[in-house]
Design a protein around this motif. Structure first.
Motif, short mmCIF file in Angstrom:
data_model
loop_
_atom_site.label_atom_id
_atom_site.label_comp_id
_atom_site.label_asym_id
_atom_site.label_seq_id
_atom_site.Cartn_x
_atom_site.Cartn_y
_atom_site.Cartn_z
N VAL A 1 0.77 -1.19 -0.01
CA VAL A 1 0.11 0.12 -0.10
C VAL A 1 0.90 1.26 -0.07
O VAL A 1 0.57 2.31 -0.94
CB VAL A 1 -1.11 0.08 1.05
N PRO A 2 1.80 1.49 0.92
CA PRO A 2 2.36 2.74 0.83
C PRO A 2 3.15 2.82 -0.41
O PRO A 2 3.37 4.07 -1.00
CB PRO A 2 3.62 2.46 2.07
N VAL A 3 3.92 1.89 -0.91
CA VAL A 3 4.60 2.12 -2.14
C VAL A 3 3.56 2.42 -3.52
O VAL A 3 3.81 3.26 -4.07
CB VAL A 3 5.07 0.71 -2.72
N ILE A 4 2.35 1.81 -3.49
CA ILE A 4 1.28 2.09 -4.52
C ILE A 4 0.89 3.61 -4.24
O ILE A 4 0.61 4.34 -5.19
CB ILE A 4 0.03 1.14 -4.36
N LEU A 5 0.59 4.08 -3.14
CA LEU A 5 0.33 5.40 -2.84
C LEU A 5 1.12 6.36 -3.28
O LEU A 5 0.93 7.59 -3.63
CB LEU A 5 -0.05 5.57 -1.23
N LEU A 6 2.49 5.99 -3.03
CA LEU A 6 3.64 6.81 -3.44
C LEU A 6 3.68 6.98 -4.94
O LEU A 6 3.88 8.11 -5.56
CB LEU A 6 4.98 6.34 -2.87
N VAL A 7 3.48 5.74 -5.67
CA VAL A 7 3.39 5.96 -7.02
C VAL A 7 2.29 6.85 -7.54
O VAL A 7 2.51 7.57 -8.38
CB VAL A 7 3.30 4.57 -7.69
N LEU A 8 1.02 6.42 -6.97
CA LEU A 8 0.04 7.37 -7.38
C LEU A 8 0.24 8.71 -7.12
O LEU A 8 -0.34 9.73 -7.82
CB LEU A 8 -1.37 6.79 -6.61
N LEU A 9 0.99 9.02 -6.07
CA LEU A 9 1.15 10.54 -5.64
C LEU A 9 2.01 11.28 -6.90
O LEU A 9 1.74 12.33 -7.33
CB LEU A 9 1.96 10.46 -4.44
N ALA A 10 3.02 10.17 -7.16
CA ALA A 10 3.64 10.89 -8.29
C ALA A 10 3.08 11.01 -9.56
O ALA A 10 3.25 11.83 -10.35
CB ALA A 10 5.19 9.86 -8.53
N ILE A 11 2.26 10.01 -9.82
CA ILE A 11 1.37 10.24 -10.97
C ILE A 11 0.50 11.52 -11.10
O ILE A 11 0.55 12.20 -12.08
CB ILE A 11 0.35 9.05 -11.36
N ASN A 12 -0.03 11.88 -9.96
CA ASN A 12 -0.76 12.89 -9.66
C ASN A 12 -0.01 14.24 -9.60
O ASN A 12 -0.74 15.31 -9.04
CB ASN A 12 -1.92 12.79 -8.70
N LEU A 13 1.40 14.16 -9.51
CA LEU A 13 2.48 15.55 -9.29
C LEU A 13 1.75 16.75 -9.93
O LEU A 13 1.72 17.68 -9.55
CB LEU A 13 3.70 15.13 -9.78
N ASN B 1 -11.72 9.57 -15.81
CA ASN B 1 -12.49 8.41 -16.46
C ASN B 1 -11.80 7.06 -16.05
O ASN B 1 -12.68 5.99 -16.17
CB ASN B 1 -11.86 8.51 -18.10
N LEU B 2 -10.95 6.87 -15.14
CA LEU B 2 -10.37 5.80 -14.73
C LEU B 2 -10.27 5.82 -13.20
O LEU B 2 -9.92 6.76 -12.57
CB LEU B 2 -9.40 5.25 -15.15
N LEU B 3 -10.69 4.76 -12.22
CA LEU B 3 -10.66 4.76 -10.89
C LEU B 3 -9.67 3.53 -10.68
O LEU B 3 -10.05 2.36 -10.93
CB LEU B 3 -11.66 4.47 -10.22
N ILE B 4 -8.70 3.80 -9.82
CA ILE B 4 -7.48 2.61 -9.68
C ILE B 4 -7.79 2.24 -8.10
O ILE B 4 -7.69 2.92 -7.16
CB ILE B 4 -6.11 3.14 -9.89
N HIS B 5 -7.89 1.14 -8.01
CA HIS B 5 -8.33 0.40 -6.52
C HIS B 5 -7.05 -0.57 -6.48
O HIS B 5 -6.90 -1.34 -6.96
CB HIS B 5 -9.52 -0.29 -6.32
N ASN B 6 -6.35 -0.23 -5.23
CA ASN B 6 -5.27 -1.21 -4.37
C ASN B 6 -5.81 -1.56 -3.22
O ASN B 6 -5.96 -0.99 -2.43
CB ASN B 6 -3.96 -0.52 -4.61
N ALA B 7 -5.59 -3.00 -2.88
CA ALA B 7 -5.98 -3.30 -1.58
C ALA B 7 -4.83 -4.33 -1.08
O ALA B 7 -3.95 -5.00 -1.45
CB ALA B 7 -7.24 -4.46 -1.65
N THR B 8 -4.34 -3.85 0.37
CA THR B 8 -3.25 -4.62 0.92
C THR B 8 -3.42 -6.10 1.20
O THR B 8 -4.59 -6.65 1.22
CB THR B 8 -3.30 -4.04 2.24
N GLY B 9 -2.51 -6.71 0.42
CA GLY B 9 -2.52 -8.29 0.51
C GLY B 9 -3.17 -8.77 -0.85
O GLY B 9 -2.99 -10.04 -0.78
#
Length: 262
Positions: free
Chosen positions: A7-19, A223-231
Motif C-alpha cells: 500500500v505505501p508503495v502504491i500510494l507513493l506511485v499514485l502521488l507521483a502520477i498526480n504530481l 475516466n479511470l478509478l484505480i483500486h489497490n488493496a493490501t495483501g
C-alpha cells in the motif's frame, strides 16, 4: 493484521502520477507526516515545515483559487492557515491511522463552504463521515459548522477519492464498503444543493482482499478509478462514468503475484 507492504508503495506511485495536479491553485500546499509539507506556489516544490500536522497515514489540505493556504486536516483534527486548531474540530470523527483519512472538496457555487470527508480505520469498524467547514466563521479563518460528524455509510474502507463531474462544476466522491464476497463502491455527487444519494457499483471479488485497507485514486481526466488493496497482489482498474457516477469493466493488474503481504 498490520497495514504494511504494497500500500505505501502504491500510494507513493499514485502521488507521483498526480504530481502535475499540484500546479492547480487549490493544491498549492501539501501537508503530511510529522510537520512535513510542500509548497508549489513558485511552480516548483519547496519544503514547508510550518504545519502542526502529525499524521501516521492520510492527510488533506485546501488552498484558495489563487493558491493561498486556507486550512489542513490530519484525520481527527483541522488547523487554519495560521496553524491554530479549529475550535469545533474537537471531537471530529477520523483518525491519523486511516490510510486515506480524508479529502476536502469545495462546495460548488459557494465561496466559503468546503466538505471534509473522513474515513474511520477498519479496526474501529469503519465509516465514512463528512463535516462542512465555513470559511466565513472566526473572522475568515474558518471553523467546522455546529452540525458535524454526519455519517454517509458504515463499514467503509480506509479509501476515498474525488474527481470532477462531467459538467466541470460538481464533484464525485467515491469510497468503498468492506463487504465480503464483492467490491461495492459508493459515488456521491456534490453540487450546489449538497450531496446526492449514492450511486452504488458492485463487482465480484476478483482478489484475495481482506477488505479494508488500500487506496483509491482517479486518473487525471477522471475516466479511470484505480483500486489497490493490501495483501491482494494486484490492483483493479475501473472505468468511471463522470455523468452517472457508475463504475464498469473491472480489470485486474497483477503487481507481485508470488508475494504475500500482511
Amino acid at each position: 493484521m498490520q497495514k504494511t507492504g504494497l500500500v505505501p508503495v502504491i500510494l507513493l506511485v499514485l502521488l507521483a502520477i498526480n504530481l502535475s495536479n499540484a500546479q492547480s491553485s487549490r493544491a498549492a500546499h501539501w501537508y503530511f507526516g510529522i510537520q512535513a509539507g510542500l509548497n508549489f506556489m513558485s511552480g516548483t516544490a519547496v519544503a514547508d515545515t510550518t504545519s502542526q500536522i502529525a499524521s501516521i497515514e492520510g492527510s488533506a489540505a485546501m488552498s484558495d483559487s489563487i493558491g493561498n493556504l486556507l486550512f489542513y486536516a490530519g484525520g481527527d483534527k483541522v488547523w487554519n492557515k495560521n496553524g491554530i486548531l479549529m475550535a469545533n474540530s474537537n471531537g471530529m470523527l477520523g483518525d491519523v491511522s486511516s490510510a486515506q483519512s480524508g479529502i476536502i472538496v469545495p462546495k460548488p457555487g459557494s465561496n466559503s463552504l468546503y466538505y471534509l470527508f473522513n474515513t474511520i480505520p477498519y479496526s474501529l469498524n469503519g465509516g465514512l463521515y463528512y463535516n462542512v467547514i465555513d470559511m466565513s466563521l472566526n473572522n475568515g479563518l474558518g471553523d467546522i459548522n455546529a452540525s458535524k460528524n454526519i455519517l454517509l455509510f458504515s463499514s467503509c474502507s480506509e479509501e476515498i477519492a474525488a474527481t470532477r463531474h462531467c459538467n466541470a462544476m460538481d464533484y464525485w466522491i467515491v469510497s468503498r464498503e468492506t463487504t465480503n464476497g464483492s467490491l461495492k463502491f459508493y459515488a456521491y455527487r456534490l453540487s450546489s444543493t449538497g450531496l446526492s444519494a449514492p450511486v452504488i457499483s458492485t463487482f465480484p471479488l476478483a482478489i484475495s482482499d481482506w477488505a479494508a485497507v488500500g487506496g483509491l485514486t482517479f486518473s487525471q481526466n477522471g475516466n479511470l478509478l484505480i483500486h489497490n488493496a493490501t495483501g491482494a497482489g494486484s490492483i483493479q482498474v475501473l472505468n468511471f462514468d463522470k455523468q452517472t457516477g457508475q463504475l464498469t469493466q473491472q480489470t485486474q493488474v497483477s503487481v507481485y503475484p508470488n508475494e504475500q503481504v500482511y
